[in-house]
Design a protein around this motif. Structure first.
Motif, mmCIF file in Angstrom:
data_model
loop_
_atom_site.group_PDB
_atom_site.id
_atom_site.type_symbol
_atom_site.label_atom_id
_atom_site.label_comp_id
_atom_site.label_asym_id
_atom_site.label_seq_id
_atom_site.Cartn_x
_atom_site.Cartn_y
_atom_site.Cartn_z
ATOM 1 N N VAL A 117 54.487 69.551 18.451
ATOM 2 C CA VAL A 117 55.228 68.749 17.477
ATOM 3 C C VAL A 117 55.998 67.604 18.137
ATOM 4 C CG1 VAL A 117 55.404 70.566 15.741
ATOM 5 C CG2 VAL A 117 57.202 70.336 17.463
ATOM 6 N N GLY A 144 52.714 71.139 13.595
ATOM 7 C CA GLY A 144 53.018 72.536 13.293
ATOM 8 C C GLY A 144 52.635 72.900 11.878
ATOM 9 N N ARG A 145 52.957 72.044 10.952
ATOM 10 C CA ARG A 145 52.658 72.300 9.542
ATOM 11 C C ARG A 145 51.152 72.307 9.281
ATOM 12 N NH1 ARG A 145 55.536 72.893 4.713
ATOM 13 N NH2 ARG A 145 53.919 73.505 3.241
ATOM 14 N N TYR A 155 58.117 79.666 15.092
ATOM 15 C CA TYR A 155 56.730 79.314 14.755
ATOM 16 C C TYR A 155 55.854 80.559 14.652
ATOM 17 C CZ TYR A 155 52.536 76.414 14.652
ATOM 18 O OH TYR A 155 51.384 75.795 14.279
ATOM 19 N N HIS A 185 54.931 65.121 14.650
ATOM 20 C CA HIS A 185 55.874 65.968 13.913
ATOM 21 C C HIS A 185 55.206 66.795 12.813
ATOM 22 C CE1 HIS A 185 55.745 62.574 11.119
ATOM 23 N NE2 HIS A 185 56.227 63.392 10.203
ATOM 24 N N THR A 186 53.980 66.467 12.418
ATOM 25 C CA THR A 186 53.289 67.236 11.386
ATOM 26 C C THR A 186 52.351 68.300 11.964
ATOM 27 O OG1 THR A 186 51.408 65.710 11.221
ATOM 28 C CG2 THR A 186 53.346 65.231 9.832
ATOM 29 N N LEU A 246 49.887 75.635 10.434
ATOM 30 C CA LEU A 246 50.309 76.701 9.510
ATOM 31 C C LEU A 246 49.499 76.655 8.216
ATOM 32 C CD1 LEU A 246 54.176 76.543 9.983
ATOM 33 C CD2 LEU A 246 52.613 78.301 10.864
ATOM 34 N N ASP A 247 49.309 75.464 7.686
ATOM 35 C CA ASP A 247 48.504 75.320 6.469
ATOM 36 C C ASP A 247 47.046 75.716 6.728
ATOM 37 O OD1 ASP A 247 50.769 74.458 5.141
ATOM 38 O OD2 ASP A 247 50.198 72.340 5.135
ATOM 39 N N LEU A 271 56.519 82.199 11.331
ATOM 40 C CA LEU A 271 55.892 81.437 10.245
ATOM 41 C C LEU A 271 54.373 81.614 10.248
ATOM 42 C CD1 LEU A 271 57.974 78.144 10.500
ATOM 43 C CD2 LEU A 271 58.003 79.774 8.592
ATOM 44 N N ASN A 330 51.834 83.326 7.388
ATOM 45 C CA ASN A 330 50.714 82.586 6.820
ATOM 46 C C ASN A 330 49.365 83.247 7.074
ATOM 47 O OD1 ASN A 330 51.402 79.878 5.453
ATOM 48 N ND2 ASN A 330 52.846 80.030 7.147
#
Length: 165
Positions: A64, A71-72, A110, A68-69, A75-76, A113, A117
């Motif tokens: 990240v 990690g998301r 992380y 910055h995106t 996860l997605d 999370l 997920n």
């Protein structure tokens, strides 16, 4: 291709294989593209007689500090691959924090999370107390620790170690 070498050996010896989500263009930028590659990988493994349970998908954790995106997106991707394919997934959890201060805090958050997920395995340092405790807490909160027995046993061991220190 690597798959043409690895899949027959895995089938011959009854081994599991970690499938990394990359293609000729590198790491896909979107969860949908990572799902597409995972599905293709599982289909290709099936052509060699491997079952989906024999494949552990690694959706790749990127740092990240560079994006910055990142990690998301991972996860997605974990959630989407779990929902659509239902396979086991692996992650190098500490990759997400590369280049950052206080990496341990980022890694533990992380990991929690990712488990929420759908992550089922992780490459991490199991000797780090915070990671051990986080994994126990995730199992407890996800209903995998009947009557909280592992959580309580680990708590008692931590308390005993404090008294003996």
């Amino acid at each position: 291709r690597m798959m043409d070498t690895v899949f027959p050996i895995a089938k011959q010896y009854g081994a599991a294989v970690i499938g990394v989500i990359t293609d000729d263009k590198g790491v896909p930028a979107t969860p949908a593209d990572r799902l597409r590659i995972a599905a293709n990988l599982i289909k290709r493994a099936g052509d060699y007689g491997l079952q989906p349970d024999d494949i552990i998908i690694d959706p790749l954790a990127l740092t990240v500090s560079a994006d910055h995106t990142a990690g998301r997106v991972t996860l997605d991707s974990i959630r989407l691959i779990q929902q659509e394919l239902g396979v086991n997934m692996n992650l190098g959890a500490s990759n997400v924090s590369f280049g950052l201060p206080d990496r341990k805090i980022v890694n533990v958050a992380y990991l929690a999370l990712a488990i929420a997920n759908g992550l089922t395995t992780a490459i991490t340092d199991p000797t780090v107390p915070e990671i051990q405790t986080t994994l126990l807490a995730c199992d407890l909160l996800m209903g995998r620790d009947e009557y909280s027995m592992r959580w309580i046993k680990a708590f008692r061991a931590r308390e005993k170690a404090k008294k003996n220190a």
